[in-house]
Scaffold this active site. Structure first.
Site, PDB file in Angstrom:
ATOM      1  CG  ASP A 143     -12.952  -5.647  -0.221  1.00 56.59           C
ATOM      2  OD1 ASP A 143     -11.733  -5.384  -0.245  1.00 56.59           O
ATOM      3  OD2 ASP A 143     -13.449  -6.617  -0.821  1.00 56.59           O
ATOM      4  CE  LYS A 187     -13.025  -6.797  -3.808  1.00 55.16           C
ATOM      5  NZ  LYS A 187     -12.737  -8.032  -3.076  1.00 55.16           N
ATOM      6  CG  HIS A 245       2.586  16.923   0.348  1.00 57.85           C
ATOM      7  ND1 HIS A 245       2.290  15.608   0.630  1.00 57.85           N
ATOM      8  CD2 HIS A 245       1.415  17.492  -0.037  1.00 57.85           C
ATOM      9  CE1 HIS A 245       1.010  15.382   0.404  1.00 57.85           C
ATOM     10  NE2 HIS A 245       0.445  16.516  -0.002  1.00 57.85           N
ATOM     11  CD  GLU A 252      -1.442  11.016   0.788  1.00 54.15           C
ATOM     12  OE1 GLU A 252      -1.398  12.035   0.078  1.00 54.15           O
ATOM     13  OE2 GLU A 252      -2.159  10.034   0.528  1.00 54.15           O
TER      14      GLU A 252
END
Length: 888
Positions: A767, A691, A866, A559
């Site tokens: 993770d 998660k 951006h 990104e």
């Protein structure tokens, strides 16, 4: 049934190597000492004259015996050369030498203990050496060396014993019965040699089943730290264990051996007990005469020296044939240890493997990693090979040739794993592997399987097409390609070829690299069915001034503007005097679900767990599973008959999911002893919660709970962040607080904490899926200072699930990022401190990212930045395979 027994035996031997080795040596010494001075007191040449043994030996017999000895020594030498295929001639050579020496000593002790005649030992020694077969020892060692940890070594040795044990037992039985036929021949020398042969087979069997697996387990355990904490057997050429099904014996052969054994047993029974017409006394007399032990023949004399001096003189005195044999043995030993394949020895020396770039044969070159022609020894030109498109074309004769590491590498795209500053690019590394010519067309599967199962050849003598052929025929599981190939990289390459044929676009994998990566750290730990690695750009934000220290924070992301924005936030924090942070709580959780017959029963269990007595019982069981896991809290909740128990425990520097799960299982087993009617539904009942968005993580915390704060002076807000304190506070209230509340967010009271958390997680081997809970964050801003123009900002993150050991942190690039932060590995002085420090760094970096993004929003710069920095300027229509080009 037999395999299960042998597996249990192998696991016991591998788990207690010291006890087994000491027990074997003690048993040998005891058997020797029990009979040394209490057995037959008639020793020919010392206290008795034995005329029967003073026979003239023909010169032809001496020549034949000398040749036989030399052949036996050469046979042992070649056996040791086969052991070299495993990679280390010292580790396995010593293990093999221990096997031979122990077998010989044990055979001698057994024969002496049973009061047998030893005068035939000189003639029978070559026969004994020829009976030694180290192929099974080599196979068992392969099972051990294909392990990634000491626990896996024990499991693999047990698995090898389960496969090899029944076969070896049957073979030893058949050998004893066949050789035992010679003991009924009536020829004295043949009887002695055959008797010794039977004892040798039994001794080999005993040592293989006890001493050798214990020795291999112990050697690998002692060498586990020889490569900076990584097991030495993780090298690629150590991981060449064969497929289990290929090691399993042929059932037809086994049945033939059993029938043969039964027949030989009948022969022995008939010859020894049924067909022997001689009386018992006559037989005894005859045996005495035949062995030269008759009282009328032997004459007693007074010994002139002590017994040990007599034995020592017999050992020192050598004939010319013994001198020849000993000279050959010493010559081969010196050649084997000092002069044979020194290159192989140097590559396996105890230096950092990262400092020596691995030079391997590239099976199918990829344009993405190597675009220059490869240099070959002796100025041989490499044949041009086609790209990895999966299309079968007519193949030329493949030649596997050693490569030379290029010293001049202009415009070369490479992927280097490790400390590149330690690499000596001026050195030329040349492997001494002979060239292997492979056929044009794939050979039959049966022939390929024989080559694959041959310890001297193996997969490197098979072409890629032949390996693919075996995979398609289900002889090789696709998921075991890395294990069976001579290098992990070749296994990945073959899997890519298999996959390319199944894709709609065969060239899809062309730009997914796979070369020059240490797959030994991936196998069995991080990923399965590997087809390459994903190079993700890694940027650095910093310096982040946190708690009086400066950190350069690595961030892996695709990104645009993310690293630049975070870097601006770090600069603003640094100009404001730095940030402060604290870890509020440390405890990983696991929430199993159990069921009882009635809801009232669940309530009773809940009440018992909340008592000090119940907690103490569960804590004792939980803590016994690890030296780091210490149960700190139990949180219970009931839904009907279901009882949800949330175990919370510290886990040292590990993220801790596996550690806590292990303790949870043990605790539930103990709980079941107190409440037998309890049914364990799942060790994870989503009450952890892992998660998934969950209010319990936001309220109770999970992993590390951290808070970070900083004061940004008004001048820095204006000049660096290009906005005002009032504007930032206004945006923060209406966006992060009110906006998130309107959306019903749980723990999402922030601008983009997940961006920074995920980027750091990917760079540092965490993770990545745990960014769900780890990104829980509330960002607060207030006006401060004498004139209320300064900006006070804080970020509170209650559930950062993070660790510095285990999982992806074992990979070298991820370790490099952790080393940048000074938190790689476990903290020896204060276990868990590295993980807590990393959590503080994450929280501080999140605050820097929040500061910069909120400033951009307040100033209206977000969209503009951006549009400039986060949009590709490449014309997609010029790219091959682009959708826009196809539809145009």
């Amino acid at each position: 049934m037999l395999s299960r027994l042998f597996r249990m035996h192998g696991l016991f031997v591998a788990s207690h190597p010291w006890e087994v080795i000491v027990g074997t040596v003690t048993l040998t010494i005891c058997m020797m000492s029990m009979n040394m001075f209490t057995g037959n007191n008639k020793i020919c040449g010392w206290n008795y004259e034995c005329p029967k043994f003073e026979e003239d030996v023909l010169s032809s017999d001496i020549i034949i015996l000398t040749i036989t000895r030399c052949i036996a020594i050469l046979y042992i030498y070649f056996q040791f050369q086969n052991l070299r295929q495993l990679g280390s001639k010292y580790i396995l050579g010593i293990a093999g030498l221990f096997t031979i020496f122990s077998s010989f000593v044990f055979s001698t002790v057994v024969i002496h203990f049973l009061d047998k005649e030893l005068t035939g030992l000189n003639e029978a020694l070559p026969f004994f050496l020829l009976l030694i077969d180290l192929s099974r020892a080599s196979t068992l060692a392969k099972f051990a060396l294909s392990s990634n940890s000491q626990d896996e070594v024990r499991e693999n040795i047990a698995r090898g014993m389960a496969i090899l044990g029944p076969t070896f037992t049957l073979d030893a039985l058949v050998e004893c019965l066949v050789i035992g036929v010679g003991t009924m021949s009536g020829v004295r020398q043949l009887e002695i040699m055959c008797c010794f042969g039977c004892m040798s087979v039994l001794a080999n069997y005993f040592v293989f089943m006890t001493f050798f697996p214990a020795c291999v387990s112990l050697v690998l355990e002692l060498s586990r730290e020889s490569r900076e904490g990584r097991p030495i057997w993780l090298l690629s050429h150590f991981a060449r264990v064969l497929e289990e099904e290929e090691n399993k014996p042929n059932p037809v052969t086994q049945r033939v051996k059993m029938i043969m054994s039964l027949g030989l047993v009948l022969v022995h029974a008939h010859s020894r007990w049924i067909a022997d017409p001689s009386p018992q006394n006559s037989t005894a007399d005859t045996s005495k005469v035949s062995l030269g032990l008759d009282e009328n023949v032997s004459k007693r004399i007074e010994p002139s020296v002590s017994l040990w001096q007599f034995y020592l003189s017999k050992m020192i005195s050598m004939d010319i044939e013994q001198v020849i044999t000993l000279s050959l043995a010493l010559l081969l030993a010196v050649k084997y240890i000092f002069f044979e394949q020194t290159e192989t020895e140097s590559t396996l020396s105890l230096k950092n493997p990262i400092t020596s770039p691995v030079v391997t044969q590239k099976k199918v070159p990829d344009d993405c990693c190597r675009r220059e022609p490869m240099l070959v020894r002796n100025n041989q030109k490499c044949d041009s090979v086609e790209e990895e498109t999966g299309i079968n074309r007519e193949r030329k004769v493949e030649v596997i040739k050693p490569l030379v590491a290029e010293t001049d590498t202009p415009n070369r795209a490479t992927f280097v794993v490790g400390n590149s500053s330690l690499l000596d690019t001026s050195s030329v590394l040349v492997t001494q592997e002979p060239e292997i010519e492979l056929p044009r067309e794939p050979r039959p599967n049966e022939e390929c399987l024989q080559i694959l199962g041959n310890a001297e050849k193996g997969a490197k003598f098979l072409s890629d097409a032949e390996i693919i052929q075996l995979v398609i025929a289900k002889h090789i599981p696709a998921y075991k390609l890395e294990t069976l190939m001579e290098t992990h990289e070749r296994g990945v390459s073959i899997r890519r070829q298999l996959l390319s044929k199944k894709l709609s676009e065969p060239s899809s994998l062309q730009y997914l690299p796979y070369r020059d990566y240490n797959y030994s750290l991936v196998m069995g730990a991080c990923c399965e069915n590997v087809i390459g690695y994903m190079p993700i750009p890694v940027g650095v934000a910093g310096p982040l001034c946190l708690d009086g220290k400066e950190f350069q924070v690595p961030m892996a992301t695709t990104e645009g503007c993310l690293v630049a924005s975070t870097n601006r936030g770090c600069r603003a924090i640094g100009l404001g005097g730095g940030a402060s942070s604290r870890v509020l709580a440390d405890g990983m959780t696991r929430g199993p679900v159990v069921r009882l017959p009635r809801a009232c029963d669940s309530a009773e269990v809940k009440a018992w767990l909340e008592t000090s007595e119940g907690f103490a019982v569960i804590k004792e069981a939980f803590d016994s599973t690890s030296r780091f896991a210490r149960l700190r809290k139990l949180h219970t909740s009931i839904a009907g008959r279901n009882l949800y128990i949330r175990f919370q425990s510290r886990s040292g520097d590990a993220m801790g999911m596996n550690m806590i799960s292990k303790g949870t299982e043990k605790a539930l087993s103990k709980l079941h002893e107190y409440f037998p009617e309890m049914q364990i539904l799942a060790v994870s009942g989503n009450y952890c919660t892992d998660k998934k968005p969950a209010a319990i993580n936001w309220i109770e915390g999970r992993g590390k709970s951290a808070v970070c704060e900083a004061v940004i002076p008004a001048k820095v807000v204006r000049e660096v962040l290009k906005t005002t304190t009032e504007a930032m506070i206004e945006v923060n209230i209406n966006k992060n607080l009110v906006g998130s509340a309107m959306a019903g967010s749980i723990g999402g009271y922030n601008a983009h904490a997940a961006n920074i958390v995920t980027a750091i997680y990917i760079a540092c081997g965490q993770d990545a899926a745990q960014n769900v809970g780890s990104s829980n964050c509330i960002t607060l801003m207030e006006a401060s200072g004498p004139t209320n123009e300064d900006l006070y900002i804080s970020c509170t993150m209650p559930s950062i699930e993070i660790g510095t050991v285990g999982g992806g942190t074992n990979l070298l690039p991820q370790q490099a990022c952790l080393q940048m932060l000074g938190v790689q590995g476990a903290c020896k002085d204060n276990p868990g401190e590295n993980a807590r420090q990393l959590a503080r760094i994450v929280c501080g970096t999140v605050m820097a990212g929040e500061l910069s993004l909120m400033a951009a929003l307040a100033a209206g710069h977000l969209v503009k930045s951006h549009m400039i920095h986060n949009r590709s300027k490449i014309n997609l229509q010029d790219l091959q395979g682009a959708c826009t080009k196809k539809t145009a």
